[in-house]
Design a protein around this motif. Structure first.
Motif, PDB file in Angstrom:
ATOM      1  N   UNK A  13     115.495  -9.004  67.167  1.00 54.85           N
ATOM      2  CA  UNK A  13     115.949  -8.720  68.526  1.00 54.85           C
ATOM      3  C   UNK A  13     117.086  -9.679  68.867  1.00 54.85           C
ATOM      4  N   UNK A  14     117.836  -9.399  69.929  1.00 54.26           N
ATOM      5  CA  UNK A  14     118.916 -10.317  70.317  1.00 54.26           C
ATOM      6  C   UNK A  14     118.447 -11.730  70.666  1.00 54.26           C
ATOM      7  N   UNK A  46     110.574  -6.221  75.401  1.00 59.00           N
ATOM      8  CA  UNK A  46     111.486  -5.409  76.207  1.00 59.00           C
ATOM      9  C   UNK A  46     112.494  -4.675  75.327  1.00 59.00           C
ATOM     10  N   UNK A  47     112.710  -5.178  74.113  1.00 56.39           N
ATOM     11  CA  UNK A  47     113.653  -4.529  73.201  1.00 56.39           C
ATOM     12  C   UNK A  47     113.005  -3.404  72.390  1.00 56.39           C
ATOM     13  N   UNK A  48     111.709  -3.244  72.492  1.00 56.58           N
ATOM     14  CA  UNK A  48     111.034  -2.204  71.725  1.00 56.58           C
ATOM     15  C   UNK A  48     111.484  -0.833  72.204  1.00 56.58           C
ATOM     16  N   UNK A 115     104.803   0.377  81.227  1.00 53.15           N
ATOM     17  CA  UNK A 115     106.115   0.864  81.650  1.00 53.15           C
ATOM     18  C   UNK A 115     106.750   1.714  80.564  1.00 53.15           C
ATOM     19  N   UNK A 116     106.621   1.294  79.320  1.00 51.34           N
ATOM     20  CA  UNK A 116     107.199   2.052  78.203  1.00 51.34           C
ATOM     21  C   UNK A 116     106.456   3.378  77.991  1.00 51.34           C
ATOM     22  N   UNK A 117     105.156   3.341  78.151  1.00 50.47           N
ATOM     23  CA  UNK A 117     104.381   4.570  77.977  1.00 50.47           C
ATOM     24  C   UNK A 117     104.714   5.585  79.078  1.00 50.47           C
ATOM     25  N   UNK A 118     104.870   5.112  80.305  1.00 47.87           N
ATOM     26  CA  UNK A 118     105.221   6.015  81.392  1.00 47.87           C
ATOM     27  C   UNK A 118     106.602   6.620  81.165  1.00 47.87           C
TER      28      UNK A 118
END
Length: 284
Positions: A13-14, A46-48, A115-118
């Motif tokens: 990741x960055x 958060x980068x996923x 959040x990612x799942x939604x």
């Protein structure tokens, strides 16, 4: 070699690199080194990336199956439920300690996954799934206490289920049969169906008819058949007797799908035919 398979993963990741390891065979894969090793590692999640669901193959399969079966779907992630997904990224023993030592951090972790799942659920709009499975065995009461389930599973499950219902999906909540003491929590999380009702003989912590009596028709039920001792190793009479017992004790009011409670890799096909024929004998 597909049997003693080991894979080393590095995720760049960055802001840093994360690593994890998996092992597996022809039947399944398991985690031997977890990705989230330090509390600060969750900030890199958060980068996923979150993919969009491709609807075309689902549409094709739905038309092929028609009324002959049920097409099930999942929500993005190593596992669907936020707690279960977290257990694929950090050892569950560590997560249980985190629940007491750093609960705010654990909620942050679960919130990132939610959040990612939604976001993925939005891409499911229009998918022709009969049922979408959520939850996971790590949220069961064979792994965590009802109190931990209430704090770290229920609120996230509820939001995920509300989002799925908003798109018209029916939701099945999976606990691998570990449902003793969380019956009301399962009914409260907004799912339509609970599974897999694994009996005590295969690791569940109460038998299907006891769970059915406690939820008292509030949700549908799937599972309940011991895939090892009854279907794989049992006689045709034992298989038939168990199917009829489940019909009479779990299914008399409807809302029940009789199913094996887990995988049946070594089950002879003729035993599955006995099981299916027994199911056809159970009619209202």
């Amino acid at each position: 070699d597909p049997d003693p398979r080991v894979a080393h993963h590095a995720v760049h990741t960055p802001e840093g690199t994360l690593s994890y390891k998996t092992a597996g065979d022809r039947k399944t894969t398991w985690i031997t080194e977890y990705l989230v090793k330090r509390p600060e590692d969750v900030r890199l999640l958060k980068y996923m990336p979150v993919p969009n669901l491709d609807l075309a193959p689902i549409e094709k399969l739905y038309d092929e199956i028609g009324d002959r079966g049920v097409l099930r779907g999942f929500v993005w992630g190593d596992q669907v439920g936020c707690w279960q997904h977290a257990c694929c990224l950090r050892d569950v023993n560590e997560l249980i300690l985190d629940a007491f030592d750093r609960p705010d951090w654990l909620h942050e972790f679960l919130g990132i996954l939610l959040e990612k799942k939604l976001r993925f659920v939005e891409s499911m709009r229009g998918a022709r799934f009969d049922l979408v499975e959520t939850g996971g065995g790590a949220s069961s009461s064979t792994v965590i206490s009802p109190k931990l389930h209430e704090e770290f599973c229920l609120p996230y499950d509820r939001k995920l289920h509300d989002a799925l219902h908003g798109l018209g999906f029916r939701v099945s909540y999976h606990t691998c049969g570990g449902n003793l003491g969380i019956e009301d929590l399962i009914a409260a999380n907004g799912c339509d169906v609970s599974e897999t009702l694994a009996p005590k003989s295969v690791g569940g912590n109460q038998d299907p008819w006891d769970f059915a009596a406690k939820v008292d028709g509030r949700i549908g039920l799937i599972g309940g058949v011991d895939q090892f001792n009854v279907v794989t190793d049992g006689t045709p009479d034992q298989i038939r007797a168990m199917v009829h017992k489940l019909f009479e004790t779990v299914g008399p009011r409807g809302g029940y799908v009789c199913s094996l409670s887990d995988h049946f890799f070594e089950t002879p096909p003729e035993k599955l035919r006995v099981y299916a024929d027994a199911g056809r004998e159970c009619v209202y």
